[in-house]
Design a protein around this motif. Structure first.
Motif, PDB file in Angstrom:
ATOM      1  N   LEU A   1       0.816  -1.211   0.000  1.00  0.00           N
ATOM      2  CA  LEU A   1       0.000   0.000   0.000  1.00  0.00           C
ATOM      3  C   LEU A   1       0.852   1.265   0.000  1.00  0.00           C
ATOM      4  N   ILE A   2       2.096   1.160   0.466  1.00  0.00           N
ATOM      5  CA  ILE A   2       3.039   2.268   0.358  1.00  0.00           C
ATOM      6  C   ILE A   2       3.767   2.117  -0.969  1.00  0.00           C
TER       7      ILE A   2
ATOM      8  N   ARG B   1      -7.449   2.600  -5.451  1.00  0.00           N
ATOM      9  CA  ARG B   1      -7.127   4.026  -5.346  1.00  0.00           C
ATOM     10  C   ARG B   1      -5.631   4.294  -5.279  1.00  0.00           C
ATOM     11  N   ARG B   2      -4.839   3.241  -5.062  1.00  0.00           N
ATOM     12  CA  ARG B   2      -3.409   3.441  -4.868  1.00  0.00           C
ATOM     13  C   ARG B   2      -2.558   2.709  -5.903  1.00  0.00           C
TER      14      ARG B   2
ATOM     15  N   GLU C   1       3.797  13.633   1.786  1.00  0.00           N
ATOM     16  CA  GLU C   1       3.270  12.399   1.202  1.00  0.00           C
ATOM     17  C   GLU C   1       2.956  11.370   2.289  1.00  0.00           C
ATOM     18  N   MET C   2       3.830  11.280   3.269  1.00  0.00           N
ATOM     19  CA  MET C   2       3.593  10.354   4.366  1.00  0.00           C
ATOM     20  C   MET C   2       2.365  10.740   5.174  1.00  0.00           C
TER      21      MET C   2
ATOM     22  N   GLN D   1      -5.140   8.570   4.797  1.00  0.00           N
ATOM     23  CA  GLN D   1      -5.945   7.646   3.994  1.00  0.00           C
ATOM     24  C   GLN D   1      -5.969   6.241   4.578  1.00  0.00           C
ATOM     25  N   LEU D   2      -4.855   5.829   5.199  1.00  0.00           N
ATOM     26  CA  LEU D   2      -4.721   4.456   5.656  1.00  0.00           C
ATOM     27  C   LEU D   2      -4.822   4.313   7.170  1.00  0.00           C
TER      28      LEU D   2
END
Length: 338
Positions: free
Chosen positions: A194-195, A284-285, A245-246, A252-253
């Motif tokens: 996911l990252i 979405r990712r 970004e993090m 989101q997560l």
């Protein structure tokens, strides 16, 4: 090149550990090429498991002649001493070695201890006495088991999920390992895929407060390996852009989401839970086309046949209501097909 001492083991590894779970998905010759390229590129720590199908066999083929120059950890999901010895001997055979640097109990639902009736820890001690293993470790996804393992003083390393998405409780586990002189091996450093920005993930791990953390990166493609090898020479710096970004990823997560660990599997209804329960995030990712293919539409449709047996819920190390997540993700998935 950044180095990490794995606690009281004294083993020195670089900040780029090679997680060999993904190599079970590629041809043997390609896996051997990847593993050897990693070694000649400076990576000296490789992690696998008896449960990763042919991963150990591929690693054995890659390192038969360079064994003394690398650190190998593998794992057993044995529930008793007999299975422990069976797994250990098979791992030694496949890895083409006469010892394993770190032998880990693989995500047990409890913390194996002497006298607990399973004979697991006693078997590990005997294997260590015989020289078949050099250090005893444990891997887990459960905070309670991880904390108990640290407090027990029985283990030399802990392998635990850790990334910049970590919660406060996870950070306490990381610090507790430092205080106990216990090696901390970070799995899921990309949060199960996911990252997406590996430079962000590496830069986070490379902060001074995590100088005792040894991340293992799941590598399947040469392009992925090349990214991590490049960070050894030119480590990414955690700048303002990366921090933004993090922060966006954390927003989101956050909350209850499937990490894709797969411990809920297999499903009696044939549902690929570890992806179906997080398809909304994957859509979405990641590029959508692959997840919207006919093959994936069929996989998602299997959710309609969920038996509501509760097996996946009881196995989830994060305590997620997996059936509820499946329904939620399926309803969202259908909106992408309109």
């Amino acid at each position: 090149m950044d180095r990490v001492i794995l606690g009281k083991t004294g083993l020195e590894v670089n900040k780029n550990g090679f997680g060999a779970l993904p190599v079970q998905r590629v041809e043997k010759k390609d896996a051997v090429y990847l593993l050897q390229k990693a070694f000649y590129g400076g990576i000296n720590y490789f992690d696998t498991a008896r449960g990763y199908t042919d991963s150990e066999e591929k690693m054995g083929a890659a390192f038969e002649y360079t064994r003394d120059r690398i650190v190998i950890s593998t794992k057993t999901m044995a529930g008793d001493a007999e299975k422990f010895w069976s797994d250990l001997h098979e791992s030694l055979r496949l890895l083409k070695t006469d010892y394993i640097d770190i032998y880990q109990f693989h995500n047990p639902a409890f913390c194996p201890k002497p006298g607990d009736g399973t004979g697991l820890y006693e078997a590990a001690l005997e294997a260590k006495k015989q020289g078949k293993i050099r250090h005893i470790g444990i891997t887990n996804h459960r905070i309670a088991v991880a904390r108990e393992a640290i407090e027990s003083g029985l283990y030399e390393t802990l392998q635990f999920p850790f990334s910049y998405l970590a919660a406060e409780a996870d950070l306490k586990i990381v610090e507790a390992c430092r205080e106990a002189g216990m090696g901390f091996i970070a799995m899921k450093a990309l949060s199960g895929g996911l990252i997406h920005n590996s430079a962000c993930a590496y830069a986070y791990m490379n902060q001074p407060q995590f100088d005792h953390v040894a991340p293992i990166w799941g590598i399947q493609r040469e392009s992925e390996l090349d990214e991590f090898l490049s960070y050894q020479e030119c480590p990414p710096v955690l700048d303002g852009k990366m921090k933004a970004e993090m922060d966006a990823d954390r927003e989101q997560l956050s909350g209850d989401f499937c990490r894709g660990c797969g411990y809920c599997m297999p499903c009696p209804a044939g549902i690929e839970i570890n992806n179906c329960a997080r398809i909304s995030l994957l859509l979405r990712r990641a590029p959508q086309a692959g997840w919207l293919s006919e093959e994936w539409q069929e996989k998602m449709k299997k959710i309609e046949g969920c038996l509501n047996c509760g097996q996946c819920r009881s196995r989830c190390p994060y305590g997620l209501d997996t059936p509820k997540l499946l329904v939620k993700n399926y309803e969202d998935y259908k909106t992408f097909l309109k």
